[in-house]
Scaffold this motif. Structure first.
Motif, PDB file in Angstrom:
ATOM      1  N   GLY A 135       7.288  -7.080   6.032  1.00 47.56           N
ATOM      2  CA  GLY A 135       8.506  -7.716   6.307  1.00 47.56           C
ATOM      3  C   GLY A 135       9.760  -7.646   5.495  1.00 47.56           C
ATOM      4  N   THR A 136       9.323  -6.672   4.332  1.00 48.94           N
ATOM      5  CA  THR A 136      10.292  -6.386   3.234  1.00 48.94           C
ATOM      6  C   THR A 136      10.058  -5.228   2.501  1.00 48.94           C
ATOM      7  N   ASP A 137      11.134  -4.460   2.139  1.00 49.75           N
ATOM      8  CA  ASP A 137      10.976  -3.285   1.243  1.00 49.75           C
ATOM      9  C   ASP A 137      11.316  -3.502  -0.272  1.00 49.75           C
ATOM     10  N   ASP A 138      11.632  -4.609  -0.444  1.00 50.87           N
ATOM     11  CA  ASP A 138      11.914  -5.217  -1.824  1.00 50.87           C
ATOM     12  C   ASP A 138      11.059  -4.620  -3.005  1.00 50.87           C
ATOM     13  N   PRO A 139      11.387  -4.045  -4.037  1.00 52.37           N
ATOM     14  CA  PRO A 139      10.342  -3.589  -4.836  1.00 52.37           C
ATOM     15  C   PRO A 139       9.532  -4.578  -5.767  1.00 52.37           C
ATOM     16  N   GLU A 140      10.288  -5.703  -5.893  1.00 55.12           N
ATOM     17  CA  GLU A 140       9.431  -6.752  -6.522  1.00 55.12           C
ATOM     18  C   GLU A 140       8.508  -7.411  -5.432  1.00 55.12           C
ATOM     19  N   ALA A 141       8.835  -7.771  -4.312  1.00 57.28           N
ATOM     20  CA  ALA A 141       8.011  -8.331  -3.412  1.00 57.28           C
ATOM     21  C   ALA A 141       6.765  -7.352  -2.959  1.00 57.28           C
ATOM     22  N   VAL A 142       7.038  -5.938  -3.093  1.00 55.26           N
ATOM     23  CA  VAL A 142       5.986  -5.065  -2.635  1.00 55.26           C
ATOM     24  C   VAL A 142       5.071  -4.951  -4.092  1.00 55.26           C
ATOM     25  N   GLY A 143       5.879  -5.003  -5.213  1.00 64.53           N
ATOM     26  CA  GLY A 143       5.049  -5.043  -6.406  1.00 64.53           C
ATOM     27  C   GLY A 143       3.984  -6.041  -6.526  1.00 64.53           C
ATOM     28  N   GLU A 144       4.280  -7.506  -5.948  1.00 62.90           N
ATOM     29  CA  GLU A 144       3.265  -8.591  -5.783  1.00 62.90           C
ATOM     30  C   GLU A 144       2.274  -8.176  -4.934  1.00 62.90           C
ATOM     31  N   ASP A 200      -7.544  -5.926  -7.028  1.00 63.24           N
ATOM     32  CA  ASP A 200      -8.151  -6.879  -5.862  1.00 63.24           C
ATOM     33  C   ASP A 200      -6.945  -7.084  -4.922  1.00 63.24           C
ATOM     34  N   THR A 201      -5.781  -7.570  -5.449  1.00 58.85           N
ATOM     35  CA  THR A 201      -4.570  -7.550  -4.420  1.00 58.85           C
ATOM     36  C   THR A 201      -4.479  -6.385  -3.651  1.00 58.85           C
ATOM     37  N   LEU A 202      -4.601  -5.304  -4.086  1.00 56.91           N
ATOM     38  CA  LEU A 202      -4.222  -4.079  -3.556  1.00 56.91           C
ATOM     39  C   LEU A 202      -5.209  -3.632  -2.366  1.00 56.91           C
ATOM     40  N   ALA A 203      -6.494  -4.094  -2.647  1.00 58.88           N
ATOM     41  CA  ALA A 203      -7.750  -4.008  -1.552  1.00 58.88           C
ATOM     42  C   ALA A 203      -7.091  -5.071  -0.377  1.00 58.88           C
ATOM     43  N   ALA A 204      -6.839  -5.996  -0.589  1.00 53.40           N
ATOM     44  CA  ALA A 204      -6.381  -7.114   0.516  1.00 53.40           C
ATOM     45  C   ALA A 204      -5.249  -6.433   1.190  1.00 53.40           C
ATOM     46  N   THR A 205      -4.254  -5.906   0.528  1.00 54.07           N
ATOM     47  CA  THR A 205      -2.997  -5.410   1.109  1.00 54.07           C
ATOM     48  C   THR A 205      -3.568  -4.056   1.721  1.00 54.07           C
ATOM     49  N   GLY A 218       3.026   6.473 -15.074  1.00 55.60           N
ATOM     50  CA  GLY A 218       3.120   6.474 -13.564  1.00 55.60           C
ATOM     51  C   GLY A 218       3.345   5.238 -12.712  1.00 55.60           C
ATOM     52  N   LEU A 219       3.949   5.262 -11.577  1.00 55.63           N
ATOM     53  CA  LEU A 219       4.027   3.992 -10.749  1.00 55.63           C
ATOM     54  C   LEU A 219       3.642   4.273  -9.433  1.00 55.63           C
ATOM     55  N   LEU A 220       3.921   3.242  -8.533  1.00 59.31           N
ATOM     56  CA  LEU A 220       3.408   3.336  -7.192  1.00 59.31           C
ATOM     57  C   LEU A 220       4.909   3.531  -6.176  1.00 59.31           C
ATOM     58  N   VAL A 221       4.667   4.537  -5.557  1.00 58.35           N
ATOM     59  CA  VAL A 221       5.958   5.236  -4.763  1.00 58.35           C
ATOM     60  C   VAL A 221       5.594   4.992  -3.418  1.00 58.35           C
ATOM     61  N   TYR A 222       6.328   4.082  -2.718  1.00 56.47           N
ATOM     62  CA  TYR A 222       6.110   3.695  -1.266  1.00 56.47           C
ATOM     63  C   TYR A 222       7.083   3.904  -0.491  1.00 56.47           C
ATOM     64  N   ALA A 240      14.375   6.752   1.655  1.00 60.17           N
ATOM     65  CA  ALA A 240      13.241   6.347   2.377  1.00 60.17           C
ATOM     66  C   ALA A 240      11.919   5.674   1.751  1.00 60.17           C
ATOM     67  N   TRP A 241      12.023   6.106   0.252  1.00 63.54           N
ATOM     68  CA  TRP A 241      10.888   5.937  -0.726  1.00 63.54           C
ATOM     69  C   TRP A 241      11.547   5.011  -1.810  1.00 63.54           C
ATOM     70  N   ALA A 242      10.763   4.153  -2.240  1.00 64.40           N
ATOM     71  CA  ALA A 242      11.094   3.159  -3.741  1.00 64.40           C
ATOM     72  C   ALA A 242       9.830   3.166  -4.317  1.00 64.40           C
ATOM     73  N   VAL A 243      10.298   2.590  -5.589  1.00 62.67           N
ATOM     74  CA  VAL A 243       9.078   2.574  -6.741  1.00 62.67           C
ATOM     75  C   VAL A 243       8.930   1.186  -7.232  1.00 62.67           C
ATOM     76  N   THR A 244       7.784   0.914  -7.195  1.00 59.94           N
ATOM     77  CA  THR A 244       7.294  -0.493  -8.038  1.00 59.94           C
ATOM     78  C   THR A 244       6.195  -0.232  -8.986  1.00 59.94           C
ATOM     79  N   ASN A 245       5.894  -1.401  -9.403  1.00 66.46           N
ATOM     80  CA  ASN A 245       4.562  -1.499 -10.476  1.00 66.46           C
ATOM     81  C   ASN A 245       3.331  -0.839  -9.681  1.00 66.46           C
ATOM     82  N   PRO A 246       2.464  -0.276 -10.543  1.00 72.01           N
ATOM     83  CA  PRO A 246       1.225   0.251 -10.076  1.00 72.01           C
ATOM     84  C   PRO A 246       0.294  -0.857 -10.251  1.00 72.01           C
ATOM     85  N   PRO A 247      -0.947  -0.723  -9.649  1.00 67.45           N
ATOM     86  CA  PRO A 247      -2.058  -1.829  -9.909  1.00 67.45           C
ATOM     87  C   PRO A 247      -2.805  -1.734 -11.265  1.00 67.45           C
TER      88      PRO A 247
END
Length: 460
Positions: A189-198, A204-209, A175-179, A315-322
């Motif tokens: 300010g960006t939809d880049d998958p690597e940047a969103v992945g961070e 914990d990071t996701l809670a801040a996001t 499974g991934l995170l699809v956004y 409209a959608w992209a994937v990146t790593n899940p938490p």
């Protein structure tokens, strides 16, 4: 032990005279490959048309399929009859169990030949004592050689308690995170998958996001149910241990309850979306929705997100899940007593062991398929880019997750536990019952589903 296993297998039907129709009396361990003439009808039990569409796409023996999708005719004149019942509320299992109960006495053209199971309840059907799924070796399939390129955890999942493989799958379901790209641009300010992945790399990071998203008027996920599979993959013991009648609720499940309540109260979920697989959840995937992301495997993008999206591709992209996780997987089993062992063997090998066939399924349907080398190739091949994902190649993200999946311990009770724990605490999240009442309601519901459960134990 045998009585317990068969009771679970047939928990949704009348459990009387079981041994006349299940297990050894139906020809256990003998698929009849040596001398029996093949039947003219192959009955395949499933819960949707996913397997049929994959078979039609790559199986060379397919001649045609009826307009209503219920009968596929092979080139040798054999007919595949598709017996479809919905998975929800255990309906599919009930109908399958009834057919397996009658397998020994069924007419040749009425026998179950192939049936599918999901990871949530595969263990129920691969159990050696139940003996309703033929060991692959009895069909003439050697898992060590014929299936050597499969992801190891899928082979383990399809094996009985003695390590004998009794099923095979064309899928691996990391499974991934699809956004939503537009929401990512608005908030980050960006939809880049690597940047969103961070921004979503751990909880914990996701809670801040999630706070950032909320400040802009967005929900991180649609529902508390969206995160359940990640917690469920983290359990370190089965819901019910082999040979036991006590159900143990794992601490990871209660962490999901506590964290979901916290996130719901914080406004990170949409309170109007109650669970999954309902109209509100489907609508939360539409262009008017304020939901940023979903946690989905490949089949979730193809079967759920894509049909519910009403905007343009890209409209959608994937990146790593938490957190790495697996969700689902459809396992193909030869039913004990089948009168079509050669056809069944050929179908299983074509659908789960032929890398080129599986790569075609991946290309056509976005399935993450079950050869390690094939998925490594797909991750590096621009031909596997997805139009729906705006030209992104999702296999770049799926492949590393798949290689690190450790499947949670399985039991024959998993589907009911997964459904009913979410239902019971869904009422708590929605303010209909208090915490203790939700626990009591789960205890009542689980015993109704599985009468052989004698006790439910909660973590300290």
């Amino acid at each position: 032990m045998r009585k317990k296993v068969v009771a679970v297998l047939l928990s949704t039907v009348t459990v009387i005279g079981l041994f006349a129709g299940c297990g050894g009396s139906s020809g256990s361990g003998n698929s009849g490959t040596e001398s029996a003439e093949e039947g003219k009808v192959i009955n395949i039990y499933s819960w949707n048309d996913e397997f049929r569409t994959r078979l039609e796409a790559i199986y060379p023996e397919v001649e045609s399929t009826s307009d209503d999708g219920t009968v596929t005719t092979l080139k040798d004149g054999t007919e595949i009859h598709w017996v479809i019942n919905p998975n929800q509320d255990g309906v599919y299992q009930q109908k399958l169990d009834e057919a397996l109960l009658n397998q020994a006495d069924a007419a040749a053209d009425d026998k179950v030949d192939i049936f599918l199971s999901e990871t949530d309840y595969v263990y129920k059907y691969t159990d050696a004592d139940a003996d309703v799924a033929v060991p692959l070796e009895d069909l003439g399939i050697d898992p060590d050689t014929d299936l050597a390129d499969q992801y190891e955890f899928t082979k383990v999942t399809a094996s009985d308690q003695n390590g004998v493989q009794r099923g095979s799958t064309w899928q691996c379901c990391p499974g991934l995170l699809v956004y939503r790209r537009d929401i990512a641009k608005d908030v980050f300010g960006t939809d880049d998958p690597e940047a969103v992945g961070e921004k979503v790399k751990d909880w914990d990071t996701l809670a801040a996001t999630a706070e950032e998203l909320k400040a802009k008027g967005y929900y991180t996920f649609a529902s508390y149910a969206d995160t359940f599979r990640l917690y469920g993959n983290s359990i370190d013991e089965p819901w019910v241990a082999d040979g036991e009648t006590v159900l143990n609720v794992n601490q990871a499940i209660m962490n999901w309850v506590d964290d979901s309540k916290e996130w719901l109260d914080a406004g990170y979920f949409d309170k109007t979306v109650k669970g999954q697989w309902n109209d509100d959840w489907n609508k939360s995937m539409a262009s008017t929705s304020k939901v940023f992301a979903f946690l989905l495997p490949a089949w979730g993008i193809d079967f759920t997100l894509n049909p519910n999206w009403d905007g343009e591709d890209g409209a959608w992209a994937v990146t790593n899940p938490p957190q790495e996780y697996n969700w689902g997987g459809s396992y193909i089993h030869a039913a004990t007593g089948t009168d079509n062992p050669e056809h069944v063997k050929d179908i299983i090998l074509s659908l789960t062991a032929d890398k080129e066939n599986l790569l075609k399924i991946s290309k056509d349907y976005l399935d993450f398929t079950n050869t390690v080398s094939g998925m490594q190739e797909a991750a590096q091949n621009p031909e596997f880019a997805s139009d729906f994902l705006g030209g992104q190649n999702p296999y770049e993200y799926f492949a590393p997750v798949a290689e690190n999946i450790k499947i949670a311990p399985l039991s024959a009770y998993d589907q009911g536990c997964v459904e009913l724990i979410q239902n019971s605490f869904g009422d708590y999240f929605q303010g209909n019952v208090d915490y203790d009442k939700a626990k009591t309601n789960f205890e009542t519901a689980i015993v109704e589903r599985y009468p052989d459960i004698t006790e439910v134990k909660w973590p300290e």
